[in-house]
Design an enzyme around this catalytic site. Sequence first.
Site, PDB file in Angstrom:
ATOM      1  N   GLU A 254      30.631  26.352  -8.928  1.00  0.00           N
ATOM      2  CA  GLU A 254      30.805  27.248  -7.776  1.00  0.00           C
ATOM      3  C   GLU A 254      30.081  26.632  -6.582  1.00  0.00           C
ATOM      4  O   GLU A 254      28.889  26.341  -6.660  1.00  0.00           O
ATOM      5  CB  GLU A 254      30.202  28.634  -8.091  1.00  0.00           C
ATOM      6  CG  GLU A 254      31.092  29.490  -8.974  1.00  0.00           C
ATOM      7  CD  GLU A 254      30.499  30.874  -9.236  1.00  0.00           C
ATOM      8  OE1 GLU A 254      29.269  30.975  -9.337  1.00  0.00           O
ATOM      9  OE2 GLU A 254      31.248  31.854  -9.338  1.00  0.00           O
TER      10      GLU A 254
ATOM     11  N   SER B  19      21.924  31.122  -9.725  1.00  0.00           N
ATOM     12  CA  SER B  19      23.095  31.820 -10.277  1.00  0.00           C
ATOM     13  C   SER B  19      23.390  33.109  -9.531  1.00  0.00           C
ATOM     14  O   SER B  19      24.486  33.635  -9.631  1.00  0.00           O
ATOM     15  CB  SER B  19      22.827  32.194 -11.741  1.00  0.00           C
ATOM     16  OG  SER B  19      22.378  31.072 -12.439  1.00  0.00           O
TER      17      SER B  19
END
Length: 678
Positions: free
Chosen positions: A438, A405
């Site tokens: 993403e 992340s």
Amino acid sequence: MTVSATLRGAILEIMVDNPPVNALGHAVRKGLLEALEAGARQPEVEAIVIACAGRTFFAGADISEFGKPPLDPILPDLCNAIEALAKPVVAAIHGTALGGGLEVALACHYRVAVPSARLGLPEVKLGLIPGAGGTQRLPRLVGVAAATDMIVSGDPIPAGKAAELGLVDHVAAEGSLIEEAHRWAQVIAGRRPLPRTGERPVAGDAAAIDRYAETHARKLRGQTAPQACFEALRAAIDLPLAEGLAVERGLFRQLVAGDQSAALRHYFFAERRAARIDGLDASIEPLPIETVGVIGAGTMGAGIAMAFLSKGLRVVLLETGADALDRGLANIRRTYEASVAKGRMTQEAGDQALARLSTTLDYAALGGCDLIIEAVFELMAVKREVFARIDAVARPGAILATNTSYLDIDEIAAATGRPDHVVGLHFFSPANIMKLLEVVRGARTSPRVLATAMALAKRIGKIAVVAGNGYGFIGNRLLARRRSEAFELLLEGVAPWDIDEAHVGFGMPMGPFRMSDLAGVDIGWHRDPARVENVRDALCAAGRLGQKAGKGYYDYDEARQATPSAEALAIIDAFARGQGRARRDVPRDDILERTLYAMVDEGARLLAEGIAQRASDIDVVWVNGYGWPSYLGGPMHWAERTGLAHIVERLRAHGMPVAPLLAEKAARGERFDDPRPA
Ligand code: T1G
């Protein structure tokens, strides 16, 4: 774009070809009306079939025309002209008849569709209502309850369901739509009176509207278009067609000029633009991906595995211990069983997905994978060790991906001998549900690997946004900035629940502290209770780890209902006093300015650093990953509508930093994505 009219026997076939989706732009409307009026005048024409070439019947008005002066014939007039024609008109429907496309079909006297066709009025998803008769004709054809559901949900229905409702008159066999539409036209050519939808009575009453409004009140909170849909539907019940159409038109005009529709139309194109990578050759052939290795069977790993399994890929799930692997497997089985039980998935699809899953404790079993993705503990040393191991067993050409992340992709890639085949695939939890992905490009990630990641994202139904390799990439970078501003407010004496309430009132699904409790206050905590360097450490040291511990910023009962915690507030106050921070009242507007404008500022920094390709990408990330209301368009669009100069002035008034790009765009009166002057 072409509109061709061909007489076949006594049937005039009007074929429209306006790639990619036969949007009803001005040229289409003009050509269609001229062809219809010509057909009406030709004595040898007994009936007319309207069809579209390419992949779909009209997919709606041309959204790119909104906000510009409407050009005649406007769609409502075209629809009224079709319905008023003295000869029968048959709509031949394939693909997705949406919005104005379905409204054209509603104005026709008959509708023929193939089983794979879908019919819908998605205008509400653009902050609009059907503006070409849909709110008046659909309830006359299918009744108030079904019309309310279609118009306010905006979700399309399959042709078979449409036929059951009376929206489709005949379901043709796949591949023979045109010939069956012609046959239908020949059969009904002489029938009179013509079945004009607008002349039918409306079945049902306003109770169905009230029920829908009450059932969905929370979901429709803050949005203007759904309320306008209800108003237009009531007009269909209460008023003659012409008056109802006038009410619909007035409501449509209000909405199309409003902020929410501008935001949703912005978002519509932003989501599609996100799929493009500036400077990447669009002709690059993606690598074939059929088998995916997933390392880590925890919540994220299991979710990622399902994201691939549910879309037909094979998965090899690896864990370091048998217990962890069994838990992961049980979680996947339970999730599929629940999906089947809720009707979200057939039993067969669930069984097939599970059949594509294999598990292992041995890294060597990953040797046949085309892609290997890790979802292990968020610590660089652990990630690098895992990448060194998979690099040693992965076949040549396999892609190695990390679900990190925040961490540095290049540092992870350096642990392998194939940095050009390393990419970040940052899923959002739950990974089998959340659409955002993403795609993080490392300094050496090859264009083909990047193209492969984007193609794979589309294949598994994800909305992919490319991010550069920077701390927190796009979404978590703005989240971290919002969090640090929110912590500042805590130290100034603002209660966590006041900050959360301000965000929920703005339109967020939950505020930063409820979100922190949900995710776990201890994410990123060093786990040393003696080391208290910030509010988070102070709460964790007191065992207030969040909802999972029954207490965090809030206290939670057995039903996980949150109540503001006096103990948490006392801990925060004590820490703030220890820091010598003066406490003060902070107005609600300042809470939002300090947190949301800081996010905009961080977004400007992402653009300047090249971490985000464009501001609209940042909008797509926050709408899909963090619940920013789509009817506000995303943080960067919302900032532009708020006024960049105003935001700069308020940031300065709060003594907060202003990113140079933000100041520059504000000074020039430009939008973020306006091309920078050479
Ligand atoms: N207008 C303009 N462009 C459109 C468009 C539209 N209606 N629909 C799609 N495009 C473009 C899209 O931007 C993309 O462009 C390309 O077509 C392929 O789209 C008066 C007011 C039809 C299900 O809301 O839901 O009618 O990126 O990538 O995944 O009451 O497009 O290639 O340059 O999405 O196969 C109502 C919106 C309008 C339907 C196909 N209609 N479109 O999905 O392809 S308002 C809609 C879709 C209206 C009336 C009201 C989907 C699709 P580019 P795509 P797809």
